[in-house]
Design a protein around this motif. Structure first.
Motif, short mmCIF file in Angstrom:
data_model
loop_
_atom_site.label_atom_id
_atom_site.label_comp_id
_atom_site.label_asym_id
_atom_site.label_seq_id
_atom_site.Cartn_x
_atom_site.Cartn_y
_atom_site.Cartn_z
N PRO A 420 0.81 -1.23 0.00
CA PRO A 420 0.00 0.00 0.00
C PRO A 420 0.84 1.27 0.00
CG PRO A 420 -0.95 -1.62 1.48
CD PRO A 420 0.36 -2.19 1.03
N ALA A 421 1.95 1.28 0.72
CA ALA A 421 2.80 2.48 0.76
C ALA A 421 3.34 2.81 -0.61
CB ALA A 421 3.95 2.27 1.76
N CYS A 422 3.55 1.80 -1.44
CA CYS A 422 4.11 2.03 -2.78
C CYS A 422 3.04 2.42 -3.79
CB CYS A 422 4.86 0.79 -3.25
SG CYS A 422 6.22 0.30 -2.16
N ARG A 423 1.78 2.30 -3.39
CA ARG A 423 0.70 2.74 -4.27
C ARG A 423 0.22 4.14 -3.91
NH1 ARG A 423 -1.41 -2.48 -2.88
NH2 ARG A 423 -3.08 -1.45 -1.71
N ALA A 424 0.83 4.75 -2.90
CA ALA A 424 0.27 5.98 -2.35
C ALA A 424 0.74 7.25 -3.04
CB ALA A 424 0.61 6.07 -0.85
N PHE A 425 1.74 7.16 -3.93
CA PHE A 425 2.26 8.39 -4.51
C PHE A 425 1.93 8.53 -6.00
CE2 PHE A 425 5.72 5.28 -4.03
CZ PHE A 425 6.04 5.03 -5.35
N ALA A 426 1.58 7.45 -6.68
CA ALA A 426 1.29 7.52 -8.12
C ALA A 426 -0.18 7.21 -8.38
CB ALA A 426 2.17 6.54 -8.89
N ALA A 505 -5.42 8.09 2.81
CA ALA A 505 -4.05 7.60 2.62
C ALA A 505 -3.21 8.55 1.78
CB ALA A 505 -4.09 6.22 1.94
N HIS A 506 -3.88 9.41 1.01
CA HIS A 506 -3.17 10.36 0.14
C HIS A 506 -3.88 11.71 0.27
CE1 HIS A 506 -0.63 11.35 -3.40
NE2 HIS A 506 -1.62 12.18 -3.71
N PRO A 507 -3.59 12.45 1.33
CA PRO A 507 -4.35 13.67 1.65
C PRO A 507 -3.96 14.89 0.83
CG PRO A 507 -2.71 13.29 3.33
CD PRO A 507 -2.63 12.11 2.39
N THR A 508 -3.84 14.74 -0.46
CA THR A 508 -3.57 15.85 -1.37
C THR A 508 -4.12 15.49 -2.74
OG1 THR A 508 -1.83 17.13 -2.47
CG2 THR A 508 -1.27 14.89 -1.85
#
Length: 826
Positions: A420-426, A505-508
Motif C-alpha cells: 500500500p505504501a508504494c501505491r500511495a504516490f502515483a 491515505a493520500h491527503p492531497t
C-alpha cells in the motif's frame, strides 16, 4: 593545656568558622547531598554563610579579571558537596549562580583563575552554555580545597569569563540539505571552525565555533557528499562577537549573489581566490538582487528586512514546512547560459532575467509566481513521505506480484502488485513515456540497495498553471534520493493536480502521473569531453580526425524497441537550435547494428517519405558547438564549425551547418548558433511516424530541462578519466589492441563529478563496426565489462587510420541533461 589556652583554641576555631564562608565547622568529613528542601550554604560576597541566595544587585563573589566577555559576574556559590582530605583540609564542590546584565550570550565558559592563601583550585571550569539576562545557575560545578587553618577570603577569588563567536545557519535548496559538509575559511584560506568537521543536521542546520584570532570576512562552502547538488557558497561579512552567533545561510540564492564577485560569474572562483571578496560590492549586489526579487518576496509575504544571508531559514523536510525564507529558495531557479547567471521562478522559466551584479543599474525585475505554485510545498512533502515509506520496506514486502511476460514494445516487465505504501504516490492513470508506474520503477522496487533509501523533498523544476476550470496544474519534480550505500540517484517525474481525488491515505490532490505520452522519448541538452589519442589528428593517415575538444548540442532519444515501437519507422523534431524544416531520425541498419535501441539522425530537411528515409548510421546527437581543445587557452576558444566551408550540408546530418539555417557558406564560421536562446525549458515538437502512415501518429511536446551551454563552458565541469590499464585498448602498439571478445573498463572516481550510469565501446574496421556494446553501471561502481554482440568480436585496432576505437562514459545526471566523456583512437 590550660583552661585559658583551651578557651583560646575554641575562639580561633569559632573565628575560622565565621570567616571561611565555605561550610559549617566541625563536620564529619562525609559528603553532603543537599536537596531542594535542605539547600546548602550559599556564599555571597561580604556575607556570612546563609540559607538563601542573595540575588543581584548584591556584590559578586570575587572579581572577573580576565576573559573576553563583560557584564557577567558570579553572584553566588552554592555548596553541593564536601569531603575531608586531612585534619584541616577539606574539598568542596560548588555550583555557581551567574548574573548577566546584558544581552543573551551563548557558549559561556567560567574559569576560577585565582584564590587567596590556603585555597587550591581543583576543578576550575563551568561550561555555562547560554546565559539569558539575569541569574542563571548552570549544572556544572567547580571544586576547591581549602586549609581551614587559614581564613577563606571570597573577595580574592578571580574569575575569567569567555565565550567564542559562532557562525550558524542553514543549508537549503528549498528542501533542507542534510549531512552536507561545511567548510568555513578566512581570506588567507585558514580554517575558521574549532570543530574538526562541521556537518549539517537533518534540518540543514550547522554551527561553527570561531577559533580565536580569526577575522572576517569568512567564506562558507557547503558540499553535498553524494553529488546530488552542486556546492553552495556564502560569505560572513563580520566577525561574531564573543558569546554571539551570526546567522549565515548557504543556498542557491547566496551562491548566485557571491558569483557576481567573480569575473567569470562562478562562486567557486571566489572560494579559490578569497581576494575577490569585496564586501561593498557584495552589499550592492545583494541590494540589486533583492530589488529584482521584489514581486516574488511580496507574493510570498516575506517580512521587511529579509536578507538572503542572515534571515533565519526553517528549511522544509518531509515532515516540516519551511518558513517564508525557505519558500523564496523553493520558488527560484538559477541557471547559467553562456556564462551568464539567470534567475527565474519555477512557474515561468522562460521569464528569467540575468542576476544583477554590484554595478547593475535598474536591474530587470522578476514577476511574482502564481499562488498555486506557492501552495505546492505541502503536496511535495506528502509525496516524499510516501516514497520514503515505500522504500523503507524490504523488497519482498514492497513487491508483491510481477508480470515478466509483457514485451518491451508494451513497456516490458511490470510490478503488478505493490505494498500500500508504494501505491500511495502515483495515480492509477500514471503513464510516463509509455511505461506504467510498475514498469518505470521495476528496477528500483527490486533493488535491495534501495531498502531504506532516503528521498529528499523534490526540486520543483517547472510549474504549469492550468487556468481553465479544470484547474489541473502540472509540475516537473526532480526526486533525489540516497540509497543504502550512500550513492545518490534521482527520478524526474511529472506531477498533476487532480481536484477532488485526495484520500485519507493520500491527503492531497497532487499525484505522480507521468507525462502521459505513449512513446519512450527524451530531448535534452548535451555536453561531451572528447579526448583524441591519435598522435597527429588532421594529418595523414588521420587527416579526417578531429582533435581533442569539448562539444555541446541536443540529444534526441527515440526508443525504437520500447513502448509504442511496433512499426515505428521515423521521427521528426523541430525547435530551437535545429533546422527549421526539422531533423529526421530513422532506424539503424540491422545488418551491422544489432542491439542499439535508439533511432539515428538521417537528414535535416524534414523529409519523412519512406522512400527517402532508409536506415541511418550516424548518431542521435545534434551538435552545435565545439572548442579548439580541452586544455589551456584552447578550451576557452570556439572552433570553427567543421563543415562551415562546405556547400554540401547533407553529408553531415548530425552537425549544424550554415546552410541548415539559410546562412552563406563560410559566414559566419564560428558559433553562429545562438546558444543564449537555448534556455532551460526550451520547447520542441517531436513527431512519430509508423510503417504505412504518411502523417505522424503522435505529436509529442518535449522540453529540455537545462540550457544548452556553449562548449567553452564545459571546461568548468568535472570529468572522470579511464585508468591507465583501460587506455591500453586505445594503443595500437599494445597487446590489448588485438581482437577482443570483451573489454574490461575501469575509471577513477571523481568526488566532484557525477557518477557513471553506463559505459560503452564503439569500434570500426574494414567490413565490421560495432556500435552497441553498452554496459549498464550500478550506482557508484567504477568498473564494467563490455561484451561484443553474440557472434562478433571487437576488431583489432591498427595505427594506419583504417580502424578506430572509442570508449565512452555516460554520466548519471541529476538535472535532466546528458553528459558523457569519450576517449578515442581515430
Amino acid at each position: 593545656m590550660s583552661a585559658i589556652l583551651q578557651r583560646g583554641a575554641r575562639a580561633v576555631a569559632a573565628s575560622l568558622c565565621l570567616s571561611t564562608l565555605l561550610v559549617a565547622c566541625g563536620g564529619s568529613g562525609e559528603p553532603t547531598a543537599p536537596n531542594a528542601l535542605n539547600s546548602p550554604n550559599v556564599l555571597t560576597a561580604g556575607s556570612r554563610a546563609t540559607r538563601l541566595a542573595v540575588a543581584p544587585p548584591a556584590p559578586a563573589v570575587g572579581t572577573v579579571t580576565a576573559g573576553n566577555l563583560s557584564g557577567i559576574s558570579v553572584a553566588a556559590m552554592v555548596q553541593t558537596a564536601q569531603r575531608r582530605i586531612s585534619r584541616t583540609v577539606f574539598e568542596y564542590d560548588y555550583r555557581l549562580t551567574l548574573h548577566n546584565t546584558g544581552a543573551p550570550r551563548i557558549g559561556v565558559r567560567v574559569d576560577l583563575v585565582g584564590a587567596g592563601a590556603g585555597t587550591t583550585i581543583v576543578q576550575p571550569r563551568v561550561d555555562a552554555g547560554t546565559l539569558p539576562g539575569g541569574n542563571t545557575t548552570p549544572a556544572d560545578t567547580i571544586t576547591l580545597r581549602h586549609d581551614r587553618a587559614l581564613p577563606f577570603l571570597p573577595a580574592q577569588l578571580a574569575w575569567a569569563v569567555n565565550a567564542p563567536g559562532v557562525v550558524a545557519g542553514t543549508a537549503a535548496v528549498g528542501a533542507a540539505l542534510a549531512n552536507a559538509n561545511v567548510s568555513v575559511t578566512d581570506v588567507s584560506g585558514a580554517a575558521v571552525c574549532a570543530e574538526p568537521r562541521v556537518v549539517t543536521n537533518g534540518t540543514g542546520g550547522f554551527t561553527c565555533t570561531v577559533q580565536a584570532g580569526r577575522v572576517a570576512p569568512f567564506v562558507v562552502v557547503v558540499t553535498e557528499p553524494f553529488g546530488a547538488f552542486p556546492p553552495m557558497v556564502s560569505i560572513v561579512a563580520s566577525t561574531p562577537a564573543p558569546g554571539t552567533a551570526l546567522i549565515t545561510n548557504a543556498t542557491p540564492l547566496t551562491t548566485a549573489i557571491v558569483a557576481q564577485l567573480a569575473p567569470q560569474g562562478n562562486a567557486l572562483a571566489v572560494v579559490a581566490n578569497p581576494a575577490l571578496v569585496d564586501l561593498a560590492a557584495l552589499a550592492r549586489t545583494t541590494a540589486n538582487v533583492l530589488a529584482q526579487l521584489g514581486p516574488v518576496l511580496t507574493a510570498l509575504g516575506v517580512p521587511a528586512g529579509y536578507d538572503p544571508f542572515s534571515t533565519p531559514i526553517q528549511a522544509a523536510t518531509p515532515t516540516q514546512a519551511g518558513n517564508t525564507a525557505d519558500q523564496v529558495i523553493e520558488m527560484l531557479r538559477f541557471t547559467t547560459v553562456n556564462g551568464v547567471s539567470m534567475v527565474s521562478t519555477v512557474d515561468n522559466p522562460a521569464g528569467g532575467v540575468p542576476v544583477a551584479g554590484p554595478n547593475t543599474a535598474n536591474p530587470p525585475v522578476l514577476p511574482a509566481p502564481v499562488p498555486d505554485a506557492v501552495a505546492l510545498a505541502d503536496a511535495m512533502r506528502q509525496i516524499t513521505q510516501s516514497m520514503n515509506d515505500c522504500f523503507a520496506l524490504p523488497v519482498a514486502q514492497r513487491v508483491l506480484a510481477v508480470d515478466l511476460t509483457i514485451p518491451a514494445s508494451a513497456g516490458g516487465a511490470e510490478v503488478t502488485g505493490m505494498a500500500p505504501a508504494c501505491r500511495a504516490f502515483a495515480h492509477v492513470t500514471y503513464v510516463h513515456n509509455g511505461f506504467r508506474v510498475g514498469q518505470r520503477l521495476f528496477g528500483l522496487l527490486h533493488d535491495a540497495r534501495m531498502v531504506g533509501a532516503a528521498f529528499s523533498l523534490p526540486e520543483l523544476m517547472r510549474f504549469t498553471d492550468d487556468t481553465t476550470p479544470a484547474n489541473r496544474d502540472q509540475a516537473v519534480l526532480n526526486l533525489r534520493y540516497v540509497d543504502a550505500n550512500g550513492v545518490t540517484g534521482n527520478l524526474i517525474e511529472v506531477a498533476e493536480k487532480l481536484p477532488g481525488t485526495a484520500t485519507v491515505a493520500h491527503p492531497t490532490d497532487w499525484w505522480l502521473r507521468g507525462n502521459q505520452q505513449p512513446v519512450d522519448t527524451v530531448v535534452r541538452a548535451y555536453v561531451r569531453r572528447s579526448d583524441q589519442r591519435v598522435p597527429t589528428p588532421g594529418v595523414a593517415p588521420f587527416g579526417g580526425v578531429g582533435p581533442s575538444r569539448f562539444e555541446s548540442g541536443i540529444e534526441i532519444f527515440v526508443n525504437k524497441d520500447g513502448p509504442g515501437s511496433t512499426g515505428l519507422r521515423a521521427a521528426r523534431i523541430k525547435g530551437p537550435g535545429l533546422p527549421a524544416a526539422g531533423v529526421v531520425l530513422t532506424r539503424p541498419n540491422p545488418a551491422f547494428i544489432t542491439d542499439q535501441n535508439w533511432l539515428n539522425i538521417l537528414r535535416k530537411d524534414g523529409i519523412t517519405d519512406p522512400a527517402q528515409t532508409p536506415f541511418a548510421s550516424s548518431a542521435n546527437i545534434f551538435k552545435l558547438h565545439r572548442t579548439r581543445g580541452v586544455a589551456g587557452a584552447d578550451a576557452s576558444l570556439t572552433a570553427a564549425n567543421p563543415f562551415a566551408g562546405s556547400n554540401n550540408n547533407t553529408d553531415f546530418p548530425d552537425w549544424a551547418h550554415p546552410l541548415d539555417y539559410g546562412a552563406l557558406v563560410g559566414t559566419p564560421t564560428e558559433g553562429y548558433i545562438d546558444l543564449a536562446a537555448l534556455k532551460a525549458h526550451s520547447a520542441y515538437t517531436l513527431e512519430i511516424f509508423y510503417d504505412g502512415e504518411a502523417a505522424p501518429r503522435h505529436v509529442l511536446p518535449k522540453t529540455i530541462l537545462t540550457p544548452v551551454v556553449a562548449a567553452t563552458f564545459a571546461r568548468n565541469l568535472e570529468w572522470i578519466a579511464f585508468d591507465a590499464a583501460t587506455l591500453r585498448y586505445l594503443d595500437p602498439a599494445d597487446a590489448r589492441a588485438a581482437v577482443q571478445s570483451t573489454m574490461d573498463l575501469a575509471w577513477t572516481a571523481n568526488p566532484f563529478a557525477e557518477t557513471v550510469g553506463s559505459a560503452g565501446v564503439y569500434t570500426f574496421a574494414p567490413g565490421l563496426s560495432i556500435l552497441d556494446a553498452v554496459v549498464p553501471v550500478v550506482r557508484g561502481a567504477t568498473t564494467g565489462t563490455a561484451v561484443a554482440p553474440a557472434g562478433f568480436q571487437f576488431p583489432a585496432l591498427t595505427g594506419n587510420g583504417t580502424s578506430g576505437r572509442t570508449l565512452q562514459l555516460r554520466y548519471r545526471m541529476l538535472d535532466g541533461s546528458y553528459k558523457d566523456s569519450v576517449s578515442r583512437f581515430n
